[in-house]
Write an enzyme that holds these catalytic residues in place. Structure first.
Site, mmCIF file in Angstrom:
data_model
loop_
_atom_site.group_PDB
_atom_site.id
_atom_site.type_symbol
_atom_site.label_atom_id
_atom_site.label_comp_id
_atom_site.label_asym_id
_atom_site.label_seq_id
_atom_site.Cartn_x
_atom_site.Cartn_y
_atom_site.Cartn_z
ATOM 1 N N HIS A 258 0.831 -1.211 0.000
ATOM 2 C CA HIS A 258 0.000 0.000 0.000
ATOM 3 C C HIS A 258 0.864 1.259 0.000
ATOM 4 O O HIS A 258 0.614 2.181 0.774
ATOM 5 C CB HIS A 258 -0.896 0.029 1.254
ATOM 6 C CG HIS A 258 -1.858 -1.101 1.357
ATOM 7 N ND1 HIS A 258 -2.396 -1.531 2.558
ATOM 8 C CD2 HIS A 258 -2.400 -1.907 0.402
ATOM 9 C CE1 HIS A 258 -3.228 -2.532 2.340
ATOM 10 N NE2 HIS A 258 -3.233 -2.788 1.050
HETATM 11 C C1 FAD Z 1 -0.173 -7.510 -4.280
HETATM 12 C C2 FAD Z 1 -0.993 -6.305 -3.910
HETATM 13 C C3 FAD Z 1 -2.084 -6.461 -3.047
HETATM 14 C C4 FAD Z 1 -2.855 -5.337 -2.694
HETATM 15 N N1 FAD Z 1 -4.021 -5.535 -1.985
HETATM 16 C C5 FAD Z 1 -4.885 -4.491 -1.866
HETATM 17 C C6 FAD Z 1 -6.206 -4.706 -1.404
HETATM 18 O O1 FAD Z 1 -6.649 -5.840 -1.189
HETATM 19 N N2 FAD Z 1 -7.007 -3.616 -1.250
HETATM 20 C C7 FAD Z 1 -6.581 -2.362 -1.533
HETATM 21 O O2 FAD Z 1 -7.343 -1.405 -1.325
HETATM 22 N N3 FAD Z 1 -5.351 -2.141 -2.009
HETATM 23 C C8 FAD Z 1 -4.523 -3.179 -2.236
HETATM 24 N N4 FAD Z 1 -3.311 -2.974 -2.828
HETATM 25 C C9 FAD Z 1 -2.919 -1.594 -3.138
HETATM 26 C C10 FAD Z 1 -3.655 -0.985 -4.335
HETATM 27 O O3 FAD Z 1 -3.848 -1.942 -5.351
HETATM 28 C C11 FAD Z 1 -2.844 0.233 -4.810
HETATM 29 O O4 FAD Z 1 -2.855 1.210 -3.782
HETATM 30 C C12 FAD Z 1 -3.402 0.859 -6.074
HETATM 31 O O5 FAD Z 1 -3.537 -0.074 -7.105
HETATM 32 C C13 FAD Z 1 -2.480 2.004 -6.507
HETATM 33 O O6 FAD Z 1 -2.992 2.590 -7.667
HETATM 34 P P1 FAD Z 1 -2.122 3.598 -8.553
HETATM 35 O O7 FAD Z 1 -3.017 4.096 -9.622
HETATM 36 O O8 FAD Z 1 -1.466 4.567 -7.654
HETATM 37 O O9 FAD Z 1 -0.943 2.730 -9.166
HETATM 38 P P2 FAD Z 1 -0.991 1.377 -9.994
HETATM 39 O O10 FAD Z 1 -2.338 0.742 -9.893
HETATM 40 O O11 FAD Z 1 0.201 0.599 -9.601
HETATM 41 O O12 FAD Z 1 -0.854 1.862 -11.504
HETATM 42 C C14 FAD Z 1 0.325 2.288 -12.096
HETATM 43 C C15 FAD Z 1 0.326 1.784 -13.531
HETATM 44 O O13 FAD Z 1 1.321 2.488 -14.251
HETATM 45 C C16 FAD Z 1 2.047 1.599 -15.044
HETATM 46 N N5 FAD Z 1 3.375 2.200 -15.227
HETATM 47 C C17 FAD Z 1 4.329 2.392 -14.286
HETATM 48 N N6 FAD Z 1 5.414 2.976 -14.826
HETATM 49 C C18 FAD Z 1 5.123 3.194 -16.141
HETATM 50 C C19 FAD Z 1 5.842 3.754 -17.226
HETATM 51 N N7 FAD Z 1 7.085 4.206 -17.066
HETATM 52 N N8 FAD Z 1 5.234 3.809 -18.434
HETATM 53 C C20 FAD Z 1 3.968 3.334 -18.613
HETATM 54 N N9 FAD Z 1 3.247 2.760 -17.610
HETATM 55 C C21 FAD Z 1 3.825 2.698 -16.392
HETATM 56 C C22 FAD Z 1 2.058 0.310 -14.253
HETATM 57 O O14 FAD Z 1 2.325 -0.813 -15.064
HETATM 58 C C23 FAD Z 1 0.664 0.311 -13.645
HETATM 59 O O15 FAD Z 1 -0.274 -0.324 -14.475
HETATM 60 C C24 FAD Z 1 -2.507 -4.055 -3.182
HETATM 61 C C25 FAD Z 1 -1.422 -3.905 -4.059
HETATM 62 C C26 FAD Z 1 -0.684 -5.016 -4.443
HETATM 63 C C27 FAD Z 1 0.464 -4.826 -5.412
#
Ligand code: FAD
Length: 502
Positions: free
Chosen positions: A442
């Site tokens: 997280h």
């Molecule tokens: C294993 C795991 C279990 C979790 N369990 C939970 C849960 O049960 N409940 C909950 O609420 N939260 C959970 N979380 C946390 C939650 O999923 C994250 O807080 C949330 O997905 C973050 O969203 P985001 O948009 O910030 O980033 P992300 O969802 O990580 O999105 C970032 C995206 O950008 C892409 N990216 C990165 N760098 C580049 C680049 N240079 N060029 C192009 N694309 C790029 C990545 O591939 C990714 O698809 C969990 C996370 C993980 C990994």
């Protein structure tokens, strides 16, 4: 000659936040939106089982970035820093727990001087993003894109049901709805799982109908290297491989590790760090200094042979306060799951009571290892740097073990595997926690939001990067501080909120 904008908006990263933005910003048919995602951009029916099956958590090597932290100096070991590399991002590989941050979490943001993010501001957005058939209308939405389903006791495994009952017997209240008015206690999880499928944001927000919009392009396997500037004005994205895409507005949604890395490679970051790597400074900005992550310790039990059922994997949770929590804060989780390799259990079945301090005071950091966009960044969680975090983790593990010794849970248990019966004294328990602590996945706050007066903030209340033009960051990295809930639904809410403001 002025650059020709081929897109009005380029969104980098199609994860929890980026998929939401791609949908919402392309609702206006006159706005040309491009979403680029480093991983595969499956259509909603094409997601493979490892991504769509809610019982498979954490994805696989093909859909993860393979990051680890540099925490061996403080802990004696590094920690996994999982993050999905696929459309849907973290929401495509996570445990699908759909719990909102609490009113006190947003009160802490407001106390830092952040405006427009009180609980009264965000509750209507939480309601509008969800569709859920249960709970009170005052707290829930029925028609939003994101499905949230309250798991029932009957749907859980016998040992998970026993965990809930034992927690009640140990004195915790039974909560009916963590996304309702009361959170202190125990309950089965609300989950974004429908018929066993984890509904990630790529499925929920980028449906076939949305992807058919003529003004939206979704590009998979497209990895951003850096932002192209004209002065301090963002005008495009350079992909690894050299191609440049031009856009009127650039939004980074590459997550808590990806967004700060792209910014720093582009010259936005702590100037001394950028100079070390010979990166010309565009904006001297305090990126990567306030990284937060929830420490996670697995109290694991082998199940008796007659109770080894392990699906569904998630479960139920205790959410409560430590003795050091502030007024109305709930800073401890004991999360019940079956996310464990059954072959590692002597009976072929296990249950994990994973303990976390969800309002950690320790501060992590993120820096670049090199200018190479393929290099893993230097991530430190610095778990237990603040002694209060270890004291509170001890409280969480003691609570978890107390539940472990209480019927009916204790009747289903063959033995405690971790930390194990030989670990009884405080000193040996502390040692076991430090040696085995993992991350809850997280991470937040590497590009924190804050007021113009806050010298440690990077973006304003709408995610606009201070000192640059036409550049936003919208993802978990901009949370002013980590929240006491799992972070996915709060990240989706932030993307929904900001899409209405920019
Ligand atoms: C294993 C795991 C279990 C979790 N369990 C939970 C849960 O049960 N409940 C909950 O609420 N939260 C959970 N979380 C946390 C939650 O999923 C994250 O807080 C949330 O997905 C973050 O969203 P985001 O948009 O910030 O980033 P992300 O969802 O990580 O999105 C970032 C995206 O950008 C892409 N990216 C990165 N760098 C580049 C680049 N240079 N060029 C192009 N694309 C790029 C990545 O591939 C990714 O698809 C969990 C996370 C993980 C990994």
């Amino acid at each position: 000659m002025p650059a020709v904008n081929t897109h009005d908006v380029i969104i980098v990263g199609g994860g929890s936040a980026g998929a939401v933005l791609a949908n919402r910003l392309s609702e206006d048919a006159s706005r040309k939106v491009l979403l680029i995602e480093a991983g595969p951009a499956y259509t909603s029916v094409d997601f493979p089982d490892v991504i769509a099956n809610a019982n498979r958590v954490g994805g696989d090597a093909a859909h993860d970035w393979g990051y680890r932290t540099q925490d061996h100096l403080g802990l004696g070991h590094d920690v996994r820093a999982l993050r999905g590399k696929v459309l849907g991002g973290g929401s495509a590989v996570n445990a699908a727990v759909a719990m909102r941050a609490r009113a006190s979490d947003f009160a802490r943001w407001t106390a830092r001087g952040v405006k427009g993010w009180t609980f009264e501001d965000v509750l209507p957005v939480f309601k509008s993003l969800e569709n859920t058939p249960t709970g009170d209308d005052d707290w829930h939405g029925r028609t939003g894109p994101f499905p949230i389903r309250q798991r029932t006791m009957e749907e859980n495994t016998p040992s998970m049901q026993a965990f809930v009952l034992a927690a009640e017997a140990a004195g915790l209240a039974r909560v009916s709805d963590f996304n309702g008015s009361e959170q202190n206690g125990v309950s089965p999880y609300p989950l974004n799982v429908v018929d066993g499928r984890r509904i990630n944001t790529g499925m929920a927000y980028l449906t076939d109908d949305v992807r058919r919009r003529p003004n939206l392009t979704v590009m998979g396997h497209a990895e951003a290297d850096s932002i192209v500037f004209s002065g301090s004005r963002a005008i495009g994205i350079k992909l690894i491989g050299g191609e440049t895409l031009t856009g009127g507005k650039i939004i980074l949604s590459a997550g808590t590790y990806g967004s700060p890395s792209i910014l720093m490679r582009s010259g936005i970051g702590p100037s001394s760090h950028l100079r070390e790597l010979d990166i010309p400074v565009v904006v001297d900005a305090p990126i990567g200094n306030r990284l937060k992550e929830h420490p996670f310790y697995y109290n694991v039990y082998a199940l008796k042979p007659e109770a080894i059922s392990m699906t569904p994997a998630a479960g139920a949770i205790v959410w409560t306060n430590s003795s050091e929590a502030g007024p109305d804060e709930l800073d401890l989780h004991v999360s019940g799951t079956h996310i464990f390799d059954p072959d590692q259990s002597p009976t072929g079945g296990a249950i994990v009571l994973a303990c976390s301090v969800t309002l950690p005071r320790s501060n992590g950091s993120i820096r670049l290892a090199s200018r190479d966009p393929r290099a893993m960044p230097l991530i430190r969680f610095n778990f237990f740097q603040d002694p209060s975090d270890l004291r509170r983790m001890m409280e969480a593990v003691k609570l978890s073990r107390r539940i472990g010794r209480t019927a009916p849970f204790s009747n289903m248990i063959e033995m405690e595997m971790f930390p194990g019966k030989n670990v009884d004294e405080d000193a040996s328990l502390e040692k076991a926690i430090i040696e085995q602590v993992d991350g809850y996945s997280h991470p937040t706050s590497s590009v924190p939001m804050g007021s113009a007066e806050d010298p440690t903030a990077v973006v304003d209340e709408n995610g606009a990067v201070r000192g640059a033009e036409n550049l936003h960051v919208v993802d978990a990295s901009i949370m002013p501080d980590i929240v006491s809930a799992p972070t996915n639904v709060t990240t989706i809410m932030m993307a929904e909120m900001i899409s209405r403001r920019i």
